[in-house]
Every structure is written in C-alpha cells, then in structure tokens.
Design a protein around this motif. Structure first.
Motif, PDB file in Angstrom:
ATOM      1  N   ILE A 141       0.852  -1.191   0.000  1.00  0.00           N
ATOM      2  CA  ILE A 141       0.000   0.000   0.000  1.00  0.00           C
ATOM      3  C   ILE A 141       0.884   1.235   0.000  1.00  0.00           C
ATOM      4  O   ILE A 141       1.943   1.252   0.635  1.00  0.00           O
ATOM      5  CB  ILE A 141      -1.003  -0.014   1.174  1.00  0.00           C
ATOM      6  CG1 ILE A 141      -1.967   1.163   1.065  1.00  0.00           C
ATOM      7  CG2 ILE A 141      -0.291  -0.027   2.535  1.00  0.00           C
ATOM      8  CD1 ILE A 141      -3.316   0.921   1.685  1.00  0.00           C
ATOM      9  N   THR A 195       0.778   7.541   0.499  1.00  0.00           N
ATOM     10  CA  THR A 195       0.556   8.802  -0.215  1.00  0.00           C
ATOM     11  C   THR A 195      -0.516   9.676   0.420  1.00  0.00           C
ATOM     12  O   THR A 195      -0.936  10.663  -0.181  1.00  0.00           O
ATOM     13  CB  THR A 195       0.164   8.534  -1.686  1.00  0.00           C
ATOM     14  OG1 THR A 195      -0.731   7.425  -1.712  1.00  0.00           O
ATOM     15  CG2 THR A 195       1.366   8.236  -2.548  1.00  0.00           C
ATOM     16  N   GLY A 233     -12.120   2.407   1.582  1.00  0.00           N
ATOM     17  CA  GLY A 233     -11.964   1.588   0.369  1.00  0.00           C
ATOM     18  C   GLY A 233     -10.710   0.736   0.462  1.00  0.00           C
ATOM     19  O   GLY A 233     -10.736  -0.469   0.195  1.00  0.00           O
ATOM     20  N   GLY A 237     -11.445  -3.134   0.753  1.00  0.00           N
ATOM     21  CA  GLY A 237     -11.051  -3.798  -0.484  1.00  0.00           C
ATOM     22  C   GLY A 237      -9.820  -4.673  -0.314  1.00  0.00           C
ATOM     23  O   GLY A 237      -9.702  -5.727  -0.936  1.00  0.00           O
ATOM     24  N   ALA A 238      -8.892  -4.230   0.534  1.00  0.00           N
ATOM     25  CA  ALA A 238      -7.616  -4.946   0.592  1.00  0.00           C
ATOM     26  C   ALA A 238      -7.161  -5.274   2.017  1.00  0.00           C
ATOM     27  O   ALA A 238      -6.950  -6.434   2.363  1.00  0.00           O
ATOM     28  CB  ALA A 238      -6.542  -4.125  -0.122  1.00  0.00           C
ATOM     29  N   LYS A 266      -4.166   8.646 -14.672  1.00  0.00           N
ATOM     30  CA  LYS A 266      -3.355   9.542 -13.837  1.00  0.00           C
ATOM     31  C   LYS A 266      -2.512  10.504 -14.658  1.00  0.00           C
ATOM     32  O   LYS A 266      -2.353  11.655 -14.278  1.00  0.00           O
ATOM     33  CB  LYS A 266      -2.477   8.724 -12.874  1.00  0.00           C
ATOM     34  CG  LYS A 266      -3.315   8.005 -11.824  1.00  0.00           C
ATOM     35  CD  LYS A 266      -2.529   7.553 -10.615  1.00  0.00           C
ATOM     36  CE  LYS A 266      -3.524   7.039  -9.566  1.00  0.00           C
ATOM     37  NZ  LYS A 266      -2.904   6.500  -8.379  1.00  0.00           N
ATOM     38  N   VAL A 314      -5.895  -7.652  -3.312  1.00  0.00           N
ATOM     39  CA  VAL A 314      -6.043  -6.257  -3.758  1.00  0.00           C
ATOM     40  C   VAL A 314      -7.507  -5.973  -4.075  1.00  0.00           C
ATOM     41  O   VAL A 314      -8.336  -6.877  -4.133  1.00  0.00           O
ATOM     42  CB  VAL A 314      -5.229  -5.983  -5.053  1.00  0.00           C
ATOM     43  CG1 VAL A 314      -3.748  -5.885  -4.765  1.00  0.00           C
ATOM     44  CG2 VAL A 314      -5.504  -7.037  -6.123  1.00  0.00           C
ATOM     45  N   ASP A 349      -9.533  -2.450  -8.686  1.00  0.00           N
ATOM     46  CA  ASP A 349      -8.784  -1.510  -9.531  1.00  0.00           C
ATOM     47  C   ASP A 349      -7.385  -2.017  -9.893  1.00  0.00           C
ATOM     48  O   ASP A 349      -6.752  -1.478 -10.791  1.00  0.00           O
ATOM     49  CB  ASP A 349      -8.690  -0.131  -8.846  1.00  0.00           C
ATOM     50  CG  ASP A 349      -8.040  -0.196  -7.474  1.00  0.00           C
ATOM     51  OD1 ASP A 349      -8.075  -1.258  -6.832  1.00  0.00           O
ATOM     52  OD2 ASP A 349      -7.469   0.821  -7.036  1.00  0.00           O
ATOM     53  N   THR A 370     -16.506  -6.691  -1.617  1.00  0.00           N
ATOM     54  CA  THR A 370     -15.934  -5.406  -1.217  1.00  0.00           C
ATOM     55  C   THR A 370     -14.819  -4.952  -2.179  1.00  0.00           C
ATOM     56  O   THR A 370     -13.989  -4.132  -1.824  1.00  0.00           O
ATOM     57  CB  THR A 370     -15.354  -5.502   0.203  1.00  0.00           C
ATOM     58  OG1 THR A 370     -14.528  -6.669   0.265  1.00  0.00           O
ATOM     59  CG2 THR A 370     -16.429  -5.567   1.266  1.00  0.00           C
ATOM     60  N   ALA A 371     -14.845  -5.493  -3.386  1.00  0.00           N
ATOM     61  CA  ALA A 371     -13.751  -5.216  -4.337  1.00  0.00           C
ATOM     62  C   ALA A 371     -13.723  -3.763  -4.788  1.00  0.00           C
ATOM     63  O   ALA A 371     -12.686  -3.239  -5.171  1.00  0.00           O
ATOM     64  CB  ALA A 371     -13.881  -6.126  -5.551  1.00  0.00           C
ATOM     65  N   MET A 400     -14.084   4.938  -4.353  1.00  0.00           N
ATOM     66  CA  MET A 400     -13.572   5.804  -3.290  1.00  0.00           C
ATOM     67  C   MET A 400     -12.067   5.874  -3.498  1.00  0.00           C
ATOM     68  O   MET A 400     -11.410   4.840  -3.597  1.00  0.00           O
ATOM     69  CB  MET A 400     -13.914   5.196  -1.927  1.00  0.00           C
ATOM     70  CG  MET A 400     -13.525   6.068  -0.759  1.00  0.00           C
ATOM     71  SD  MET A 400     -13.968   5.336   0.852  1.00  0.00           S
ATOM     72  CE  MET A 400     -15.711   5.649   0.961  1.00  0.00           C
ATOM     73  N   SER A 401     -11.516   7.086  -3.599  1.00  0.00           N
ATOM     74  CA  SER A 401     -10.114   7.212  -3.972  1.00  0.00           C
ATOM     75  C   SER A 401      -9.446   8.381  -3.265  1.00  0.00           C
ATOM     76  O   SER A 401     -10.033   9.447  -3.120  1.00  0.00           O
ATOM     77  CB  SER A 401     -10.044   7.402  -5.496  1.00  0.00           C
ATOM     78  OG  SER A 401      -8.941   8.196  -5.867  1.00  0.00           O
TER      79      SER A 401
HETATM   80  N1  AQP Z   1     -12.441   2.134  -3.475  1.00  0.00           N
HETATM   81  C1  AQP Z   1     -11.773   1.014  -3.279  1.00  0.00           C
HETATM   82  N2  AQP Z   1     -12.435  -0.147  -3.094  1.00  0.00           N
HETATM   83  C2  AQP Z   1     -11.755  -1.305  -2.891  1.00  0.00           C
HETATM   84  N3  AQP Z   1     -10.407  -1.380  -2.836  1.00  0.00           N
HETATM   85  C3  AQP Z   1      -9.706  -0.245  -3.008  1.00  0.00           C
HETATM   86  N4  AQP Z   1      -8.369   0.036  -3.000  1.00  0.00           N
HETATM   87  C4  AQP Z   1      -8.198   1.354  -3.225  1.00  0.00           C
HETATM   88  N5  AQP Z   1      -9.386   1.963  -3.363  1.00  0.00           N
HETATM   89  C5  AQP Z   1     -10.349   1.003  -3.241  1.00  0.00           C
HETATM   90  C6  AQP Z   1      -7.319  -0.952  -2.776  1.00  0.00           C
HETATM   91  O1  AQP Z   1      -6.488  -0.450  -1.759  1.00  0.00           O
HETATM   92  C7  AQP Z   1      -5.185  -1.001  -1.932  1.00  0.00           C
HETATM   93  C8  AQP Z   1      -4.154   0.072  -1.727  1.00  0.00           C
HETATM   94  O2  AQP Z   1      -3.938   0.716  -2.927  1.00  0.00           O
HETATM   95  P1  AQP Z   1      -2.877   1.802  -3.196  1.00  0.00           P
HETATM   96  O3  AQP Z   1      -1.824   1.908  -2.227  1.00  0.00           O
HETATM   97  O4  AQP Z   1      -2.551   1.690  -4.632  1.00  0.00           O
HETATM   98  O5  AQP Z   1      -3.783   2.963  -2.911  1.00  0.00           O
HETATM   99  P2  AQP Z   1      -4.153   3.936  -3.888  1.00  0.00           P
HETATM  100  O6  AQP Z   1      -4.374   3.322  -5.240  1.00  0.00           O
HETATM  101  O7  AQP Z   1      -3.174   5.029  -3.741  1.00  0.00           O
HETATM  102  O8  AQP Z   1      -5.497   4.306  -3.228  1.00  0.00           O
HETATM  103  P3  AQP Z   1      -6.538   4.937  -4.009  1.00  0.00           P
HETATM  104  O9  AQP Z   1      -7.504   5.600  -3.146  1.00  0.00           O
HETATM  105  O10 AQP Z   1      -7.014   3.927  -5.014  1.00  0.00           O
HETATM  106  O11 AQP Z   1      -5.665   6.081  -4.641  1.00  0.00           O
HETATM  107  P4  AQP Z   1      -5.724   6.627  -6.071  1.00  0.00           P
HETATM  108  O12 AQP Z   1      -7.147   6.602  -6.507  1.00  0.00           O
HETATM  109  O13 AQP Z   1      -5.161   7.965  -5.831  1.00  0.00           O
HETATM  110  O14 AQP Z   1      -4.831   5.754  -6.864  1.00  0.00           O
HETATM  111  C9  AQP Z   1      -5.164  -1.646  -3.312  1.00  0.00           C
HETATM  112  O15 AQP Z   1      -5.228  -3.042  -3.158  1.00  0.00           O
HETATM  113  C10 AQP Z   1      -6.412  -1.131  -3.955  1.00  0.00           C
HETATM  114  O16 AQP Z   1      -6.963  -2.066  -4.859  1.00  0.00           O
END
Ligand code: AQP
Length: 332
Positions: free
Chosen positions: A8, A11, A18, A22-23, A112, A146, A149, A183-184, A196-197
C-alpha cells in the motif's frame, strides 16, 4: 503454506475505507492461512511528485495503521519497500522484458497521466506496474490480495512472470489475484458510481481511518442516496444505498439480506444514522492504536528494520536466481 504479498502506498495522511475493505481487511485474515508479506510501497509513492518530510511521516503513519488494524509482525513480514533494494533491482530487469505498448495500455497510467498532463507525467509513473510486478514476483507469491482496480496490473504481472519463465527457464511463481467480490470496489459517498479514492474523491466522498469519528459519521449521514425510498441492494440502479449496505455488512458481519430485511419499511435516514455510528465506532479504536505506535518512532523503525531483514532473506535469493538466469556474472 501458500504465500501472499501486497503493498500500500504512503501517499496520504490516512488510509480510507476503500483501502481497508477492499484490501487491508483481507491482509489481516490471510495471516492465519498464508505466509504473508506486506509492504509500505514508498518507491511507488514518489512516482507522482512528493515532499520528502511528508513521505517519511506518512510511511510511519502507514506502518502504524497496518499494525493498528491487526497486521502482526510476528506472524507476517511487514516492511518498507525502499529498505529492500531488490525491488528496484528486479524492476529494472522486468522493465527490459515489458513492451512499451503493453505498458501504455495500463488504464491507471492513462487516467493519472491525463490528470497531470501527459508531458508532465514521470517515467516512474509509466513503469509503476512493472515495479509492482517485481514486488510480487520477488517473493514468489501465490496470491495478491487487492481491490478490483488492481486487476489489470495483476494481469501484467502474470504475463511478465510467464514470459520470463518461458525465455529464461522457470523462475517465478505465477500469482493469482485475490479479490473479494463483495468489497472489491467501495465507492465514493458523493459519487457512488466512482471508486472511493485518495486522489480523486472529494473530502466528503471518502472516510479516512484516522479522521475525527464525528466527522466521519456526518459524512455517512450526508452520503448521496438514490431516487425512491426503498432500501434494496442493487448496485446498478441504486449504487448509493448499495454501497452503504456493502460497508455496513462488511463492518458488522451481518449479511446484506439480513440488513435489507431489518430495514424493510424504514427510510434511508435510518440506515445512514445507524451506519454512521458503526463507522465512527469502528475507526475510533484504530486511531487509538495507531497513536500508540507513533508515540515511539524509534521502536517502530526498529520493527520495520527487522521486517526488511526477513524480506531480504527471500528477495535476495530470488534476485540471485534471476541474475544468474539472465546471464549476469556472479560476484567473484
Ligand atoms: N475504493 C476502493 N475499493 C476497494 N479497494 C480499493 N483500494 C483502493 N481503493 C479502493 C485498494 O487499496 C489497496 C491500496 O492501494 P494503493 O496503495 O494503490 O492505494 P491507492 O491506489 O493510492 O489508493 P486509491 O484511493 O485507489 O488512490 P488513487 O485513486 O489515488 O490511486 C489496493 O489493493 C487497492 O486495490
């Protein structure tokens, strides 16, 4: 025991619901049945610009949160990616067997880099999925827990593992994604069709594990719901309510059917009020435990150093084999 690896990024100041549902929740459960390797992937965290002081702080906060949710450093290997140099070393090798076109098809990079402006996106962001493949393959992981996504990146990892094995002889285990369907994909509270991000959700769209519980409760109460009044689970036509039911079910262990029955004849307001309390009570103890781990950063750093040593025992053996297979001279 089969092996799992996941990572993870440090950041943000907190993980969100999420990430957890999810993870991370699965990371905790898999410790009982698997030989588990979990890392805070700080190498990935510098692909889109960062502030050094903040990164250092977030790396510790991330590790503390992992301990707080139940990652047990005696039962699994918890470490920080940059403290295990083999990740960057194997990534270079994997870069050299990845097609430019193949990497260009990664949708996360497309999204991105489009956001940053294609000219400004770093080459590191472009090769991010290749580093991720190296993270996984170094540990010969059988499964990778994971969220949805990450499915495309996992597919690339599998392709690269197979390609290497074919070209240079069987070296890597080809890993399977471990994605729990229910919960994926936890969605944005304000925009329930989007995930959710950290980077894309508005502050009201996501729940952070470390945010004020009263504020988190308020966000649940003001979540966007759907037209109609009935509480039913149908992600297609009722994405808002369905997301709330998913979160509710995952945090309490009650089935969705059971919840739908319990809320028959009641309104969205009732559901949100109850879930708001569930969420607030869920994050409160995580925050207390995280705080305790952060009170002694030297101790935390020591624990991570032990994790890195354990990780290196495995990663260095894999890298040695890889270097040998591709024809690098062994040190005399
Ligand atoms: N909304 C989500 N639902 C289920 N799983 C999620 N993950 C992220 N968002 C969701 C899972 O969290 C883990 C960590 O991922 P990461 O470190 O890559 O986190 P991330 O991608 O920086 O988190 P975000 O919020 O998804 O950031 P953005 O959107 O900025 O890239 C992973 O296993 C991911 O699947």
């Amino acid at each position: 025991r089969p092996r799992v690896l996941s990572g993870i990024q440090p950041t943000a100041d907190s993980f969100h619901l999420g990430n957890y549902l999810g993870a991370l929740r699965n990371w905790v459960g898999l410790q009982d049945t698997h030989d588990a390797f979990y890392c805070v992937v700080d190498l990935h965290a510098i692909t889109a610009g960062h502030e050094p002081k903040l990164l250092r702080q977030r790396t510790r906060v991330s590790a503390a949160q992992l301990l707080a949710i139940g990652i047990d450093p005696d039962r699994s290997t918890l470490f920080v990616q940059s403290q295990v140099p083999e990740h960057a070393q194997l990534a270079w090798v994997m870069n050299c067997i990845t097609g430019f076109g193949e990497a260009s098809r990664m949708t996360q990079f497309k999204d991105k880099s489009a956001k940053q402006g294609a000219e400004r996106a770093s080459v590191g962001l472009f090769t991010y999925p290749v580093l991720q493949a190296a993270d996984i393959l170094l540990y010969q992981a059988d499964a990778v827990p994971v969220g949805e996504d990450q499915r495309q990146h996992l597919e690339l990892t599998r392709d690269l593992a197979q390609r290497f094995n074919t070209n240079f002889g069987k070296t890597f285990v080809v890993p399977e994604p471990y994605i729990v369907r229910d919960t994926a994909k936890i969605t944005d509270l304000q925009e329930p069709t989007a995930k959710m991000s950290k980077s894309a959700s508005s502050p009201n769209g996501l729940i952070e594990l470390l945010e004020d519980p009263a504020r988190a409760a308020k966000k649940i109460k003001s979540a966007v719901t759907d037209t109609g009044r009935e509480i039913v689970f149908d992600p297609e036509t009722k994405p808002g309510v369905s997301n709330l039911l998913t979160i509710y079910s995952a945090l309490t262990g009650r089935s969705i059917d059971d919840l739908v029955l319990a809320y028959a004849g009641k309104g969205y307001g009732d559901l949100k009020k109850d879930l708001a309390e569930v969420v607030a009570e869920f994050i409160r103890p995580i925050q207390e435990r995280t705080k305790t781990y952060l009170e002694d950063p030297a101790q935390l750093d020591k624990l991570l150093a032990v994790g890195a040593e354990k990780a290196r025992a495995v990663s260095s053996a894999t890298l040695r084999r890889v270097y040998d297979r591709i024809g690098f001279l062994a040190p005399a």
